[in-house]
Every structure is written in C-alpha cells, then in structure tokens.
Scaffold this motif. Structure first.
Motif, short mmCIF file in Angstrom:
data_model
loop_
_atom_site.label_atom_id
_atom_site.label_comp_id
_atom_site.label_asym_id
_atom_site.label_seq_id
_atom_site.Cartn_x
_atom_site.Cartn_y
_atom_site.Cartn_z
N LEU A 27 4.41 42.15 28.34
CA LEU A 27 4.36 40.94 29.18
C LEU A 27 3.98 41.26 30.62
CD1 LEU A 27 7.51 39.05 27.85
CD2 LEU A 27 5.11 38.58 27.31
N THR A 28 4.37 42.45 31.10
CA THR A 28 4.00 42.82 32.47
C THR A 28 2.49 43.06 32.58
OG1 THR A 28 4.46 45.18 32.15
CG2 THR A 28 6.26 43.80 32.98
N GLU A 29 1.91 43.66 31.55
CA GLU A 29 0.46 43.87 31.53
C GLU A 29 -0.27 42.53 31.46
OE1 GLU A 29 -1.69 46.60 31.58
OE2 GLU A 29 0.01 47.89 32.04
N ILE A 30 0.22 41.65 30.60
CA ILE A 30 -0.40 40.33 30.46
C ILE A 30 -0.31 39.57 31.78
CG2 ILE A 30 -0.16 38.06 29.34
CD1 ILE A 30 0.76 39.60 26.81
N ALA A 31 0.88 39.55 32.38
CA ALA A 31 1.08 38.82 33.63
C ALA A 31 0.20 39.37 34.75
CB ALA A 31 2.55 38.86 34.04
N SER A 32 0.12 40.69 34.88
CA SER A 32 -0.71 41.29 35.94
C SER A 32 -2.17 40.94 35.75
CB SER A 32 -0.55 42.81 35.95
OG SER A 32 0.75 43.17 36.28
N LEU A 41 5.53 40.93 43.59
CA LEU A 41 6.73 40.12 43.63
C LEU A 41 7.15 39.63 42.24
CD1 LEU A 41 8.95 38.71 45.26
CD2 LEU A 41 7.39 36.77 45.51
N PHE A 42 6.24 38.95 41.55
CA PHE A 42 6.61 38.29 40.30
C PHE A 42 6.64 39.23 39.09
CE2 PHE A 42 4.74 34.76 42.84
CZ PHE A 42 5.93 34.11 43.07
N VAL A 43 5.76 40.22 39.08
CA VAL A 43 5.71 41.12 37.92
C VAL A 43 6.57 42.36 38.16
CG1 VAL A 43 4.22 42.50 36.42
CG2 VAL A 43 3.43 40.28 37.26
N ASN A 44 6.29 43.12 39.24
CA ASN A 44 6.99 44.39 39.47
C ASN A 44 8.45 44.21 39.87
OD1 ASN A 44 4.49 45.49 38.99
ND2 ASN A 44 4.10 46.07 41.09
N VAL A 45 8.72 43.24 40.72
CA VAL A 45 10.08 43.07 41.20
C VAL A 45 10.91 42.22 40.24
CG1 VAL A 45 11.52 42.17 43.07
CG2 VAL A 45 9.44 43.43 43.61
N GLN A 80 9.65 42.67 35.58
CA GLN A 80 9.90 44.02 35.07
C GLN A 80 11.39 44.34 35.06
OE1 GLN A 80 7.55 46.95 37.08
NE2 GLN A 80 7.61 48.33 35.36
N GLN A 81 12.11 43.94 36.08
CA GLN A 81 13.55 44.21 36.12
C GLN A 81 14.30 43.43 35.04
OE1 GLN A 81 13.06 47.06 37.83
NE2 GLN A 81 15.16 46.71 38.40
N VAL A 82 13.87 42.20 34.78
CA VAL A 82 14.49 41.40 33.72
C VAL A 82 14.24 42.06 32.36
CG1 VAL A 82 14.42 39.18 32.51
CG2 VAL A 82 14.44 39.24 35.01
N ILE A 83 13.04 42.58 32.16
CA ILE A 83 12.73 43.26 30.89
C ILE A 83 13.54 44.55 30.77
CG2 ILE A 83 10.92 44.36 29.51
CD1 ILE A 83 8.99 42.24 30.66
N PHE A 84 13.70 45.28 31.89
CA PHE A 84 14.56 46.47 31.86
C PHE A 84 15.98 46.09 31.45
CE2 PHE A 84 11.66 49.06 34.68
CZ PHE A 84 11.52 50.11 33.79
N ALA A 85 16.49 45.01 32.02
CA ALA A 85 17.85 44.56 31.68
C ALA A 85 17.93 44.20 30.20
CB ALA A 85 18.24 43.37 32.55
N ILE A 120 16.52 44.01 41.21
CA ILE A 120 15.40 43.11 41.51
C ILE A 120 15.10 43.12 42.99
CG2 ILE A 120 14.74 40.66 41.59
CD1 ILE A 120 15.97 40.35 38.83
N MET A 121 16.12 43.27 43.80
CA MET A 121 15.91 43.28 45.24
C MET A 121 15.96 44.69 45.83
SD MET A 121 15.13 40.42 46.04
CE MET A 121 15.01 38.95 45.08
N ALA A 122 15.76 45.69 44.98
CA ALA A 122 15.79 47.08 45.45
C ALA A 122 14.72 47.31 46.52
CB ALA A 122 15.60 48.03 44.28
N VAL A 123 15.07 48.06 47.50
CA VAL A 123 14.16 48.32 48.61
C VAL A 123 12.86 48.98 48.15
CG1 VAL A 123 13.90 49.58 50.80
CG2 VAL A 123 16.07 48.47 50.23
N ALA A 124 12.93 49.93 47.24
CA ALA A 124 11.72 50.62 46.79
C ALA A 124 10.74 49.65 46.14
CB ALA A 124 12.08 51.72 45.80
N ARG A 125 11.22 48.72 45.34
CA ARG A 125 10.32 47.77 44.68
C ARG A 125 9.74 46.77 45.69
NH1 ARG A 125 9.39 48.78 39.53
NH2 ARG A 125 11.08 49.67 38.38
N ILE A 126 10.54 46.34 46.62
CA ILE A 126 10.04 45.41 47.64
C ILE A 126 8.99 46.10 48.49
CG2 ILE A 126 10.68 44.08 49.69
CD1 ILE A 126 13.35 43.47 48.23
N PHE A 127 9.24 47.36 48.87
CA PHE A 127 8.27 48.13 49.65
C PHE A 127 6.94 48.25 48.90
CE2 PHE A 127 6.32 52.27 50.62
CZ PHE A 127 6.01 52.03 51.94
N LYS A 128 7.02 48.50 47.60
CA LYS A 128 5.82 48.64 46.77
C LYS A 128 5.01 47.36 46.86
CE LYS A 128 4.29 49.55 42.10
NZ LYS A 128 4.69 49.77 40.73
#
Length: 174
Positions: free
Chosen positions: A103-108, A135-139, A142-147, A166-174
């Motif tokens: 789903l992340t590949e499809i969404a991107s 924002l919508f895919v990586n942050v 993707q985090q919801v799918i990991f969960a 979901i609000m991790a600094v590394a993902r937001i920075f990316k």
C-alpha cells in the motif's frame, strides 16, 4: 492508422478527461512497454539509497517511481507499484514480507501520478508531491502498517511504539 493519443495538460486531476486519458494509457502498447521499463528500473534501483543517518535514507528508486508515474499516470500506477514492490522484495528482501506494505508503494506512485501526470511539472509540484508522500505515506501510513504487522506478530508493545512513532523526529525530518 492515426494516433488518437491526447497530449492535453490538466491543471488538476479532478476532471473526466484527465481520467479518460489515464485509462487510455492501458490501451497503448508503447505505454505498457515504457511502464515495464520504468518498473524494471525501479526494481534495479531498490537496493540503492543515500543514507543520511541510521534508519534515514533517500531511496534512489524514488526517481524511477516519479518519472514513471509522470509518464504513465494514475491508472497504470497501481499495477506498476504492485509488480515493482513484489518483484523488488523477492530479488532484494529486507526483513519479513508483509503484504500491506504494498500500500505504501501504491500510495507513493499514485501521489506522484496525481501531481505530475499530464501537468506542467514545476518545482512546486514536485516538492508538494514529495511533501505529501513524506507526510501521508512515510509518516502516517507506514507507521500504521508497522503497528498492524507488530500486532499480527503478537507484539502489542512494539505496535504501540510504532503508532507513537508517527510523530518521530527522524520521520518528520525525512
């Protein structure tokens, strides 16, 4: 034999003509060959990344994804994303395969297609597409799918951490 392929540019993807043109790409042998080449390029580039920090990398396959989506549009984007993700994982496995990650590949790919297909490509459009993907895919997605994956594997604590991430600094920075 005449070529009835439209070359119209659209200011947004919210018109019937836009979607008709995107659907007509499926009928073009030339477009299907270009799609196959873009999928192959995407698969070849999958293992290569530019690492900024641990767990933070810029994927080079993103270039093939964006270029392909810009050329073949949102209708072909879904099967192209499924094929590239599945074959890419088989050739370059990273961890366990969990089907919802497709789903992340499809969404991107869809986001790139919606921003770039049959549109005047500007730096603002490209940056907006990347921002939406980050924002919508990586942050978020993707985090919801990991969960989901951690819950499926019987690790609810890790699933909770993932949702908090979901609000991790590394993902937001990316």
């Amino acid at each position: 034999m005449s070529n009835n392929t439209s070359t119209a540019l659209y200011p947004h993807p919210f018109s019937k003509a836009y979607w008709r043109d995107a659907a007509n790409e499926m009928k073009s042998t030339k477009m299907l060959v270009v799609t196959a080449l873009m999928v192959a390029l995407r698969i070849v580039l999958k293992p290569f990344a530019i690492y900024i920090a641990p767990q933070l990398a810029i994927q080079t396959a993103m270039l093939a994804t964006a270029l392909g989506a810009m050329i073949f549009g949102p209708v072909i984007a879904i099967p192209a994303a499924i094929v590239s993700d599945t074959i890419g994982f088989m050739l370059f496995p990273t961890g366990d395969y969990f089907l919802p990650f497709v789903l992340t590949e499809i969404a991107s790919t869809m986001i790139y297609a919606l921003f770039l297909y049959r549109a005047k490509v500007t730096p603002i459009r490209v940056m907006l597409a990347r921002f939406c993907i980050c924002l919508f895919v990586n942050v978020m997605l993707q985090q919801v799918i990991f969960a989901w994956q951690y819950t499926y594997m019987g690790n609810p604590d890790k699933a909770k951490e993932s949702i908090e991430g979901i609000m991790a600094v590394a993902r937001i920075f990316k």
